[in-house]
Design a protein around this motif. Structure first.
Motif, PDB file in Angstrom:
ATOM      1  N   HIS A  69      13.314  94.133  57.251  1.00 59.28           N
ATOM      2  CA  HIS A  69      11.925  93.849  57.674  1.00 59.28           C
ATOM      3  C   HIS A  69      11.636  94.684  58.912  1.00 59.28           C
ATOM      4  O   HIS A  69      12.081  94.353  60.016  1.00 59.28           O
ATOM      5  CB  HIS A  69      11.734  92.359  57.972  1.00 59.28           C
ATOM      6  N   LYS A 276       3.224  92.789  50.791  1.00 54.26           N
ATOM      7  CA  LYS A 276       3.355  91.935  51.976  1.00 54.26           C
ATOM      8  C   LYS A 276       2.114  91.055  52.115  1.00 54.26           C
ATOM      9  O   LYS A 276       0.988  91.536  52.101  1.00 54.26           O
ATOM     10  CB  LYS A 276       3.519  92.831  53.220  1.00 54.26           C
ATOM     11  N   HIS A 360      10.848  85.748  57.287  1.00 58.62           N
ATOM     12  CA  HIS A 360      11.076  84.907  58.479  1.00 58.62           C
ATOM     13  C   HIS A 360      11.735  83.569  58.097  1.00 58.62           C
ATOM     14  O   HIS A 360      12.831  83.318  58.502  1.00 58.62           O
ATOM     15  CB  HIS A 360       9.807  84.732  59.316  1.00 58.62           C
TER      16      HIS A 360
HETATM   17 ZN    ZN Z   1       6.865  91.792  60.636  1.00 55.21          ZN
END
Ligand code: ZN
Length: 519
Positions: A69, A276, A360
């Protein structure tokens, strides 16, 4: 012998990250591929008259790091901006920006990046008043390290006047703009001061050198149209020798589908990857979506970037077009929503392996872990965030309180649930060894992995997350010759991983970096 190796590296301590044979001593390389991985005698069998022999002298060899990432194209466009990470206090940041203003013609932009109030004794955001003390003759904007928030001085605020009323345009009780912009409003304003394609192209070669120095051989980069264009141009001229799995924002999805492009399109240097998507914001900016309120803000549970219906529509479009998705979700409520939505989306149009990702994935609970596994979702985590913000009194604890904070980034529970795990840095900061260090030496029990597990997430995990496990991520014959040689041994002294350096970085059999010798 069917042919000689170009390079044979012997007498090393090679962690291959392969499941069946995790350890070896030597490698043989021909062209951009590994010919053999095994004992020194096995590798030496490929040695011919033109073969270069490298004595590793016991040095540790790992697969090249895959930073799963990144924002390297964006980082390349940040040339000329003022870095505010490492500032002692808020005043130090003001002083740095003032210095920049002194050498910038009036009317120009002063852009500061990467301030982090959690590292300042003042413990508060930069305000309009702080930045008016930098200059009122320049438009001053200072972006928080998470990129989800920026502070503007009065001059910059004039250039944002038309954004009043947009979500994230903060005003005080009397309706006066505070100069703080988050999420939608900040995203829109960002387009007004960023560098654009030419700046990115100019900056990318230096970014590649940084990646090589850190042992990064592949990245999963979130790209705008400008970033994607820049990568294509530099690929043609060979100026960016890091393998890129490009993750375009969902605003580009319609155009990609219309053009008939398929995921995986490209070559081993530049590939079209996941779409994304944003589900929520960040804990630092109070915009990550939580199930229970933030500490000190009893009515505030953060926000969702898209309504659940909108999110489902975006993920459905991408999934049906055969695209993998990579959805940013930090808060427990956002993660739960994304998992539920992906369950529905996949049930309505089953595919063998979509490998949708959650980026995340910082606060999953046990039920969510179970459902994540069942839905085949990949957890794309940032162990460096543990080192940056999981310590006593830092961001996780300040925003979540002790009990919830202790459950942040539970890598061990993620692996125990047998969820595919990959590690990326999100550029805060770049440097896989720093991330691996904190995945091994985390503050909480559930954060800690063995060095082998952490290195796998930073190598093989990234390859799986990009459908590239047959090409890279582990050192096995036939795969790309992407590897690093370390100074230091993460298996012997795991508490010192963050201090270790990269001795050399090899991509496709080429040594692209060697540490400068001390003599
Ligand atoms: Zn990012």
């Amino acid at each position: 012998m069917p042919g000689d190796a170009d390079i044979v590296l012997v007498d090393g301590k090679v962690f291959t990250a392969a499941r069946d044979r995790p350890w070896a001593k030597a490698l043989a390389v021909r062209g951009d591929r590994l010919l053999a991985v095994g004992t020194s005698a096995q590798a030496e069998r490929w040695r011919g008259r033109r073969t270069t022999l490298v004595d590793l002298r016991g040095g540790v060899v790992l697969p090249g790091f895959i930073d799963a990432h990144t924002h390297m194209a964006d980082s390349a466009g940040e040339v000329g901006w003022t870095r505010l990470d490492g500032t002692r206090d808020l005043e130090d940041a003001v002083v740095r920006l003032r210095k920049k203003a002194a050498s910038t013609p009036p009317g120009g932009w002063i852009v500061g990046i990467d301030w982090d109030e959690a590292k300042w004794p003042e413990r508060r955001f930069l305000t309009r008043e702080d930045l008016d003390r930098v200059s009122t003759e320049h438009a001053v904007v200072a972006r928080r390290i998470d990129c989800h928030m920026g502070s503007l001085n009065s001059t910059a605020l004039e250039r944002a006047a038309d954004l009043a009323g947009m979500r994230g345009f903060e005003v005080d009780a009397s309706g006066r703009p505070t100069g703080l912009l988050t999420e939608d409003a900040f995203g829109e304003f960002h387009l007004r001061f960023e560098t654009g394609g030419a700046g990115i192209e100019r900056g990318l070669p230096a970014v590649a050198r940084m990646a090589h120095r850190l042992g990064i051989t592949s990245i999963h980069d979130v790209v705008s149209r400008a970033g994607w264009t820049a990568y294509q141009r530099l690929r043609r001229t060979g100026q960016f020798r890091v393998r890129v799995y490009a993750m375009p924002g969902d605003s580009m999805l319609g155009a990609l589908v219309d053009a008939g492009l398929s995921p995986g399109f490209g070559n081993p240097w530049l590939r079209l990857g996941a779409i994304k998507v944003f589900a929520d914001g960040s804990l630092g900016a109070y915009t990550a979506a939580l199930g229970a309120p933030y500490v000190g803000r009893p009515d505030d549970r953060g926000m969702l970037v898209h309504s659940p219906t909108e999110l489902r529509s975006i993920l459905t479009t991408a999934h049906r077009a055969g695209f993998q998705t990579a959805t940013h979700a930090i808060g427990d409520a956002a993660i739960r929503l994304v998992v539920e939505t992906l369950e529905e989306v996949q049930d309505s149009a089953p595919q063998k392996s979509a490998r949708h990702r959650i980026e995340h994935y910082e606060l999953p609970d046990d039920e969510v872990l179970r459902r994540t596994k069942a839905a085949g979702i990949v957890a794309s985590c940032q162990p460096n965030f543990v080192g940056q913000w999981s310590g006593p009194g830092d961001v996780y604890e300040m925003r979540l309180g002790g009990r919830r904070s202790a459950a942040n980034n539970p890598f061990r529970r993620i692996l125990r649930a047998r969820i595919p795990l990959c590690f990326g840095s999100d550029g805060m900061p770049y440097g896989p060894l720093f991330g691996i260090h904190w995945a091994v030496n985390g503050f909480f029990e559930d954060q800690r992995l063995s060095p082998e597990e952490a290195i796998r997430a930073a190598t093989a995990g990234g390859a799986y997350a990009a459908f590239e496990e047959h090409e890279k991520g582990s050192l096995e014959s036939g795969k790309l010759a992407d590897f690093v040689v370390l100074q230091g041994d993460p298996f012997e002294t795991p508490d010192q991983i963050a201090q270790m350096r990269i001795e050399s970085t090899w991509i496709g059999g080429d040594r692209v970096y060697a540490i400068p010798s001390r003599s």
